[in-house]
Design a protein around this motif. Structure first.
Motif, short mmCIF file in Angstrom:
data_model
loop_
_atom_site.label_atom_id
_atom_site.label_comp_id
_atom_site.label_asym_id
_atom_site.label_seq_id
_atom_site.Cartn_x
_atom_site.Cartn_y
_atom_site.Cartn_z
N ASP A 12 0.98 -1.20 0.09
CA ASP A 12 -0.06 0.10 0.03
C ASP A 12 0.96 1.33 -0.09
OD1 ASP A 12 -1.64 2.04 0.30
OD2 ASP A 12 -2.82 1.15 2.12
N LEU A 13 0.87 1.85 -0.95
CA LEU A 13 1.90 2.80 -1.30
C LEU A 13 1.35 4.22 -0.47
CD1 LEU A 13 3.04 2.77 -5.02
CD2 LEU A 13 4.20 1.90 -3.00
N SER A 14 0.12 4.22 -0.26
CA SER A 14 -0.41 5.44 0.43
C SER A 14 0.07 5.39 2.11
CB SER A 14 -1.90 5.45 0.59
OG SER A 14 -2.76 4.44 1.21
N LYS A 51 10.44 4.67 -6.33
CA LYS A 51 9.83 5.96 -7.36
C LYS A 51 8.66 6.74 -6.50
CE LYS A 51 10.08 3.77 -11.78
NZ LYS A 51 9.47 3.15 -13.06
N LYS A 52 8.23 5.95 -5.76
CA LYS A 52 7.20 6.94 -4.64
C LYS A 52 8.03 7.71 -3.67
CE LYS A 52 3.05 7.65 -3.01
NZ LYS A 52 2.17 8.33 -3.58
N LEU A 53 9.02 7.30 -3.33
CA LEU A 53 9.87 8.19 -2.31
C LEU A 53 10.34 9.42 -3.03
CD1 LEU A 53 11.02 5.56 0.11
CD2 LEU A 53 9.17 7.09 0.71
N LEU A 367 -0.92 -1.12 -4.23
CA LEU A 367 -2.11 -0.50 -4.16
C LEU A 367 -1.98 1.30 -4.02
CD1 LEU A 367 -4.05 -2.28 -1.45
CD2 LEU A 367 -4.58 -2.49 -3.83
N ASN A 368 -2.79 1.80 -4.61
CA ASN A 368 -2.68 3.46 -4.43
C ASN A 368 -1.38 4.01 -5.08
OD1 ASN A 368 -5.21 3.72 -2.83
ND2 ASN A 368 -3.98 2.45 -1.20
N GLU A 369 -1.24 3.59 -6.20
CA GLU A 369 0.02 4.31 -6.94
C GLU A 369 -0.24 5.68 -7.38
OE1 GLU A 369 2.22 1.58 -9.85
OE2 GLU A 369 0.31 0.57 -9.81
#
Length: 369
Positions: A12-14, A51-53, A367-369
Motif C-alpha cells: 500500500d503506497l498510501s 519511485k514513490k519516495l 495499491l494506491n499508486e
C-alpha cells in the motif's frame, strides 16, 4: 483490498506516504531525509518504493550493495544513492552508475581512489563512516591522521558526509551508550573536518534514533524500517502503517482423525479429530521452519490458525478445527490486522527478518499508486 487467487504481497503506497510524512514531522524542515531501500526495500518492491519516495521528495537513498543501486538507476531513479557496504570488485560499476560509496577503511579508501584515478574522476562524492560502538564497519580515532593525509590533497574524491550508526537507539536501557556514541561521533567529525578544512553534512539517526534522539539529527537522518510501518516500540508502531500485507489462500482442507500425523517427520500428531488447511506458501517463500510446530499463527476470517507440524518448502498446514472456512478462502499471514512484528516475535525473531525473507517468487501487487 480485493481477494487474491495466489500468494501475494500487497503493498500500500498510501501507507508508505503516511509513514514518510510522519517521520518527516519528527525532524526539522531543513533536515535532509535518506530513505533506506536495501534488500528489495525491506522485502517489498525496491523500484516501486523508490519511485514513490522520489516523488515525495526524499533527498537520498541508501542501499547495501552496488547491484541494488544499479537496479534503481536502471529504473530511472535520479536521486543520489549511498552504497552502505561497497566492495572493491564493484567500484567500476559504482562510478559508471553514479553511486556514492561508504568509505569505511583505509584499504577501501585506497582502492576507491585508485579506481577514481583510472576513470579520471574529479570530486567524486564519497561518505566517511565512523565506528562509534557498533563495531561493524567504520574508521576509529587512530585512523584519522592517515585518512586525512590520503584525502586532503586528493582531487579525485570529495567527502560529502560523515556518518555513523547507533547500536541500540530503540532501547531506553542503553541511553547512556547511545549518548556516548553521539558524543564520539561529534568529536570524530569535528576532528576530521578540521584536518580536511571542510565541513560535510552529518547523519547518524536511524528510525528509532529519529524518535528518541532528535537532538542528534544533524543535517540528515536515515530511515528504513519506519518507512515500512514499524517503529521498534508500540507507541511509534501506533503512529505508523505497515505497507505490506502477505496474503494467500486455502488450497485444500483435510479431516484428520485422532492419532494421525501431519507433515514431514510426523511433527504434528492429532490427539483428537481435527481439521487442517494446506496453504501454498513455505520456507522457500520466506516462512522459515522456526514458525512451525504451533509457534506462529495466520488469520482466516479474523481468527488465528496456528501452523502445525514442520513448514514445508512450498506449503504450510494450519489448524482450522474451530474456523468456518473453505478451499479458496483468503488467508492473512501478516499485515495491518496482525503485524509482521507479531508474527516474527512468535518465533523469537524480528520484523526485519520476516519482511526481508519474502521470496521474489511471491507476486507483488501495488495499491494506491
Amino acid at each position: 483490498m480485493g481477494k487474491v487467487g495466489e500468494t501475494t504481497l500487497v503493498l500500500d503506497l498510501s501507507a508508505l506516504e503516511h509513514n514518510y510524512r510522519y517521520l518527516r514531522s519528527r525532524i526539522a524542515p531543513t533536515t535532509k531525509f535518506m530513505a533506506v531501500v536495501k534488500a528489495f526495500a525491506y522485502g517489498s518492491d525496491m523500484v516501486a518504493i523508490a519511485k514513490k519516495l522520489e516523488s515525495l521528495g526524499v533527498d537520498y537513498f541508501a542501499v547495501a550493495y552496488v547491484v541494488e543501486g544499479s537496479l534503481l538507476r536502471n529504473a530511472g531513479i535520479k536521486t543520489p544513492i549511498l552504497v552502505l557496504h561497497p566492495l572493491a570488485a564493484n567500484f567500476d560499476e559504482m562510478i559508471d552508475r553514479c553511486l556514492e560509496p561508504n568509505i569505511y577503511s583505509l584499504k577501501i579508501l585506497e582502492q576507491f581512489v585508485s579506481t577514481a584515478k583510472t576513470k579520471k574522476q574529479k570530486d567524486y562524492p564519497v561518505h566517511i563512516k565512523f565506528n562509534t560502538g557498533l563495531n561493524r564497519l567504520g574508521f576509529q580515532k587512530a585512523d584519522l591522521d592517515q585518512m586525512a593525509a590520503q584525502i586532503k590533497d586528493c582531487q579525485e574524491i570529495k567527502v560529502v558526509s560523515f556518518f555513523s550508526h547507533l547500536a541500540a537507539s530503540e532501547d531506553p536501557d542503553e541511553k547512556a551508550f547511545s549518548n556516548n556514541q553521539i558524543n564520539s561521533f561529534l568529536a570524530l567529525s569535528d576532528e576530521l573536518a578540521q584536518k580536511l578544512g571542510d565541513s560535510p553534512m552529518r547523519h547518524m539517526l536511524n528510525t528509532s534514533g529519529i524518535i528518541n534522539y532528535p537532538e542528534a539529527q544533524f543535517e540528515m537522518v536515515r530511515s528504513g524500517i519506519g518507512l515500512y510501518g514499524y517503529g521498534n516500540e508500540a507507541a511509534v508502531d501506533a503512529k505508523l502503517k505497515p505497507i505490506a500485507t502477505l496474503k494467500t489462500i486455502i488450497s485444500q482442507i483435510h479431516e484428520i482423525p485422532a492419532n494421525e500425523s501431519v507433515g514431514y517427520n510426523r511433527a504434528f500428531k492429532s490427539e483428537r479429530a481435527r481439521k487442517t488447511a494446506t496453504l501454498p506458501i513455505g520456507h522457500a517463500d520466506g516462512i522459515g521452519r522456526q514458525y512451525g510446530k504451533g509457534k506462529a499463527s495466520i488469520l482466516i476470517h479474523g481468527k488465528k490458525a496456528p501452523i502445525i507440524g514442520n513448514v514445508c518448502m512450498d506449503m504450510i498446514m494450519v489448524d482450522v478445527t474451530d474456523i468456518d472456512c473453505a478451499e479458496g478462502d483468503e488467508v492473512i499471514v501478516f499485515g495491518p490486522e496482525s503485524s509482521a512484528e507479531q508474527f516474527a516475535s512468535s518465533a523469537q525473531t524480528i520484523s526485519y527478518e520476516i519482511l526481508t525473507a519474502i521470496s521474489q517468487r511471491v507476486k507483488r501487487e501495488l495499491l494506491n499508486e
